[in-house]
Scaffold this motif. Structure first.
Motif, PDB file in Angstrom:
ATOM      1  N   PHE A  83       0.818 -40.353  -2.921  1.00 39.19           N
ATOM      2  CA  PHE A  83       1.376 -40.205  -1.672  1.00 39.19           C
ATOM      3  C   PHE A  83       0.881 -39.253  -0.448  1.00 39.19           C
ATOM      4  N   GLU A  87       4.337 -35.385  -3.290  1.00 41.32           N
ATOM      5  CA  GLU A  87       5.673 -35.741  -4.092  1.00 41.32           C
ATOM      6  C   GLU A  87       5.609 -35.378  -5.571  1.00 41.32           C
ATOM      7  N   PHE A  89       7.206 -33.010  -8.233  1.00 40.57           N
ATOM      8  CA  PHE A  89       8.628 -32.834  -8.636  1.00 40.57           C
ATOM      9  C   PHE A  89       8.721 -31.238  -8.366  1.00 40.57           C
ATOM     10  N   HIS A  91      10.689 -29.048  -8.951  1.00 43.55           N
ATOM     11  CA  HIS A  91      11.545 -28.017  -9.803  1.00 43.55           C
ATOM     12  C   HIS A  91      10.878 -28.251 -11.398  1.00 43.55           C
ATOM     13  N   MET A  92       9.739 -28.902 -11.478  1.00 40.20           N
ATOM     14  CA  MET A  92       9.017 -29.021 -12.708  1.00 40.20           C
ATOM     15  C   MET A  92       7.644 -28.323 -12.623  1.00 40.20           C
ATOM     16  N   VAL A 105       8.855 -43.107 -19.817  1.00 31.67           N
ATOM     17  CA  VAL A 105       8.512 -44.629 -19.390  1.00 31.67           C
ATOM     18  C   VAL A 105       7.506 -45.162 -20.806  1.00 31.67           C
ATOM     19  N   PHE A 133       4.209 -24.042 -10.648  1.00 29.04           N
ATOM     20  CA  PHE A 133       5.140 -24.885 -10.046  1.00 29.04           C
ATOM     21  C   PHE A 133       4.365 -25.295  -8.711  1.00 29.04           C
ATOM     22  N   GLN A 136       3.550 -23.219  -5.973  1.00 30.48           N
ATOM     23  CA  GLN A 136       2.435 -22.104  -5.901  1.00 30.48           C
ATOM     24  C   GLN A 136       1.231 -22.563  -5.931  1.00 30.48           C
ATOM     25  N   ARG A 149      -1.281 -36.923 -12.193  1.00 23.72           N
ATOM     26  CA  ARG A 149      -0.072 -37.647 -12.671  1.00 23.72           C
ATOM     27  C   ARG A 149      -0.063 -39.116 -12.827  1.00 23.72           C
TER      28      ARG A 149
ATOM     29  N   PRO B 136      13.528 -35.157   0.520  1.00 27.00           N
ATOM     30  CA  PRO B 136      12.568 -36.277   1.242  1.00 27.00           C
ATOM     31  C   PRO B 136      12.743 -37.615   0.363  1.00 27.00           C
ATOM     32  N   ARG B 137      12.584 -38.854   1.263  1.00 24.13           N
ATOM     33  CA  ARG B 137      12.810 -40.086   0.312  1.00 24.13           C
ATOM     34  C   ARG B 137      11.443 -40.234  -0.533  1.00 24.13           C
ATOM     35  N   GLY B 138      10.470 -39.476  -0.214  1.00 25.02           N
ATOM     36  CA  GLY B 138       9.361 -39.593  -1.124  1.00 25.02           C
ATOM     37  C   GLY B 138       9.432 -39.401  -2.369  1.00 25.02           C
ATOM     38  N   GLN B 139      10.328 -38.417  -2.711  1.00 29.84           N
ATOM     39  CA  GLN B 139      10.820 -38.029  -4.172  1.00 29.84           C
ATOM     40  C   GLN B 139      11.244 -39.079  -5.003  1.00 29.84           C
ATOM     41  N   ALA B 142       8.273 -41.625  -5.450  1.00 32.73           N
ATOM     42  CA  ALA B 142       7.290 -41.095  -6.412  1.00 32.73           C
ATOM     43  C   ALA B 142       7.942 -41.245  -7.838  1.00 32.73           C
ATOM     44  N   ALA B 143       9.228 -40.925  -7.996  1.00 37.75           N
ATOM     45  CA  ALA B 143       9.819 -41.220  -9.312  1.00 37.75           C
ATOM     46  C   ALA B 143       9.621 -42.523  -9.786  1.00 37.75           C
ATOM     47  N   LEU B 148       9.777 -44.779 -13.720  1.00 36.94           N
ATOM     48  CA  LEU B 148      11.282 -44.393 -14.058  1.00 36.94           C
ATOM     49  C   LEU B 148      12.158 -45.627 -13.407  1.00 36.94           C
ATOM     50  N   GLN B 152      17.100 -43.054 -14.455  1.00 38.19           N
ATOM     51  CA  GLN B 152      16.353 -41.940 -14.880  1.00 38.19           C
ATOM     52  C   GLN B 152      15.694 -40.927 -13.650  1.00 38.19           C
ATOM     53  N   HIS B 156      16.560 -37.108 -13.793  1.00 35.49           N
ATOM     54  CA  HIS B 156      15.231 -35.963 -14.063  1.00 35.49           C
ATOM     55  C   HIS B 156      14.662 -35.593 -12.723  1.00 35.49           C
ATOM     56  N   VAL B 157      14.916 -36.318 -11.688  1.00 35.87           N
ATOM     57  CA  VAL B 157      14.240 -35.915 -10.291  1.00 35.87           C
ATOM     58  C   VAL B 157      15.144 -35.553  -9.259  1.00 35.87           C
ATOM     59  N   PRO B 160      18.632 -33.030 -10.512  1.00 31.75           N
ATOM     60  CA  PRO B 160      18.266 -31.444 -10.593  1.00 31.75           C
ATOM     61  C   PRO B 160      17.997 -30.623  -9.308  1.00 31.75           C
ATOM     62  N   GLN B 161      17.347 -31.509  -8.250  1.00 27.06           N
ATOM     63  CA  GLN B 161      16.934 -30.844  -7.014  1.00 27.06           C
ATOM     64  C   GLN B 161      18.246 -30.757  -6.049  1.00 27.06           C
ATOM     65  N   ARG B 164      20.451 -28.025  -7.221  1.00 30.26           N
ATOM     66  CA  ARG B 164      20.377 -26.648  -7.014  1.00 30.26           C
ATOM     67  C   ARG B 164      20.574 -26.253  -5.478  1.00 30.26           C
ATOM     68  N   VAL B 237      13.627 -21.948  -8.599  1.00 33.25           N
ATOM     69  CA  VAL B 237      12.412 -22.725  -9.027  1.00 33.25           C
ATOM     70  C   VAL B 237      11.380 -21.737  -8.302  1.00 33.25           C
ATOM     71  N   PRO B 238      10.329 -21.063  -9.320  1.00 36.32           N
ATOM     72  CA  PRO B 238       9.437 -20.343  -8.454  1.00 36.32           C
ATOM     73  C   PRO B 238       8.434 -21.129  -7.427  1.00 36.32           C
TER      74      PRO B 238
END
Lengths: 242, 245
Positions: A83, A87, A89, A91-92, A105, A133, A136, A149, B136-139, B142-143, B148, B152, B156-157, B160-161, B164, B237-238
């Motif tokens: 993208f 995009e 994630f 938080h991971m 999957v 992350f 960073q 990915r 953002p809609r992109g998240q 992307a998943a 997914l 899911q 997972h995506v 969690p965000q 927070r 989140v760092p």
């Protein structure tokens, strides 16, 4: 590999795609370009079913995308997508970003997924950043992780939606290098991009879009040397001279 | 002010019993905590599900979620308590209705916890929906693009965000649960406010009683706040500090 036939799409009354047809053969790189608002991103998002379409058909590796019976998650798992805004994630960690879909999957074990992730990070030159992350990393690094990915799913083809247009100029090169290397290994790629240098180097064909129509679909050399339409000439003059 | 202060009242025995007034208040505090925490578990679980439903791309789940939120948000909590306690049992099948009225164990407690939980779930759902909407809609794209499924993707995506992001507003909802639990006295739960009124009448030391109860509520809400701040710090989140603020 990707076959788009007579694709049309409307947002309410506005037609955003008008009878578009093109194809990408196995191992080919096709670059889609055109002015903003021309429908390029919409077109590429139809290919893996992120955008629904009203008319026409798309088949990817023999699977019909618009067919209501199609298992879209299964199809998408085989079509990688990169993208404009990466995009990842946020938080991971990088390694978790690479492992998530492999585990959820494809059903790979954690160890398998991690090993595949590390190998791919190595390939895009980011092995030492596995524990970091996304926040960073620089934009260029994030986009390279995003490519890794997508590759981790062992896709049959890759879709790129303006992968370099959100990057600072000095980072565009590192991402394009990865894409060129991918193209050389025979990856089937459909790229929405304004990077004409990249297109010249690896694209088999260039598709030029304007106002939702495919105006030109020509071999790359021909498109750059002798664009057939006035619109393509104007577009090329504008982006090559800035 | 012509008032006879007696701060020693808490250690005195209640009239006609061998407990102290402090025992009464601590029992009340126990029920307040029990009602509040049970209600919070219900509110979080349902609120997250309903909030997620309201952010789905298709229309039906959004409508269901909206109806839920409007239902519980537009009726006063006290009225909802009475509805669940006095009205709902009448609409159950005959056998159930009898059981609820005569044999159901801890009827007041369970009704209060359920009522407060559902009431708060509507408010949590509203926060969760806002949190999902701010991503953002992109998240989501992307998943989904990775193969997914939609559940899911949420698990997972998206969630969690979103969770927070909404920890600060959820913190005030958590504090509200403790404060709102005082309404449960109206249907006879022996919680803090109920015990306070009983102590006030029994001891005739209303000022000390309600000052003590104020302090206990304050401590509960404040502890809830500190707990949530701790969770917020733990889940930070760092590289993303600026975004969650």
């Amino acid at each position: 590999m990707i076959e788009i036939r007579n694709l049309s799409k409307w947002y309410g009354q506005t037609r955003v795609l008008a009878d578009c047809s093109t194809h990408v053969a196995k191992g080919e790189v096709v670059v889609v370009c055109g002015p903003s608002g021309s429908g390029k991103s919409t077109l590429i998002k139809c290919v893996n079913g992120l955008e629904p379409f009203a008319r026409g058909s798309i088949t990817v590796d023999g699977v019909s995308v618009g067919d209501p019976g199609t298992d879209l998650p299964r199809l998408r798992a085989r079509v990688g997508m990169v993208f404009q805004h990466f995009e990842l994630f946020p938080h991971m960690s990088v390694e978790q970003n690479l492992a998530l879909a492999q585990i959820k999957v494809l059903g790979r074990s954690k160890d398998e997924a991690a090993a595949r992730g590390v190998a791919l990070l190595d390939r895009v030159g980011l092995r030492e950043h596995a524990r970091k992350f996304p926040g960073q990393l620089s934009g260029g690094q994030q986009q390279r992780v995003a490519i890794a990915r997508a590759l981790a799913m062992d896709p049959v083809c890759l879709l790129f939606d303006e992968p370099t247009s959100a990057l600072d100029p000095e980072m565009i090169g590192e991402v394009l290098d990865v894409m060129v290397e991918l193209a050389r290994t025979g990856m089937t790629m459909m790229c929405v991009s304004h990077e004409m240098g990249f297109a010249r180097k690896v694209a088999k064909r260039v598709v030029f879009m304007d106002h939702g129509e495919i105006v030109e679909d020509a071999p790359a050399a021909q498109f750059f040397e002798a664009p057939a339409s006035e619109r393509a000439r104007t577009f090329l003059a504008r982006i090559l001279h800035h | 002010m012509n008032y006879h202060w007696n701060w020693g009242i808490f250690l005195e025995q209640v009239k006609g019993g061998d407990e102290t007034y402090l025992d009464w208040l601590l029992t009340g505090l126990g029920w307040t905590l029990a009602v509040s925490l049970t209600a919070w578990v219900i509110a979080l679980t349902l609120g997250i599900c309903i909030g997620a439903l309201r952010s789905m791309p298709s229309r039906l789940p959004v409508m269901l979620g909206n109806a839920w939120v409007e239902l519980f948000r537009n009726i006063p909590l006290l009225v909802q308590m009475f509805l669940w306690f006095f009205v709902m049992p009448e609409f159950l099948p005959r056998d159930w209705s009898l059981w609820v009225k005569q044999d159901m164990p801890a009827k007041e407690f369970l009704t209060a916890a359920l009522c407060l939980g559902l009431f708060t779930s509507a408010r949590v759902a509203e926060q969760v929906r806002a949190g999902v909407g701010s991503l953002p809609r992109g998240q989501r794209d992307a998943a989904l693009a990775l193969g997914l499924t939609l559940p899911q993707t949420y698990r997972h995506v998206i969630l969690p965000q979103a969770l927070r992001i909404v920890i600060p507003p959820l913190t005030s909802e958590f504090m509200n649960v403790f404060k709102n639990s005082s309404v449960a006295f109206a249907i006879g739960v022996l919680e803090l406010t109920f015990q306070a009124r009983q102590m006030q009448e029994d001891s005739e030391q209303g000022i000390e009683t309600f000052l003590a109860v104020t302090l206990l509520y304050f401590i509960c809400a404040f502890a809830a706040n500190r707990g949530m701040v701790l969770i917020e710090a733990r889940t930070r989140v760092p590289g993303l500090i600026a975004r969650t603020g």
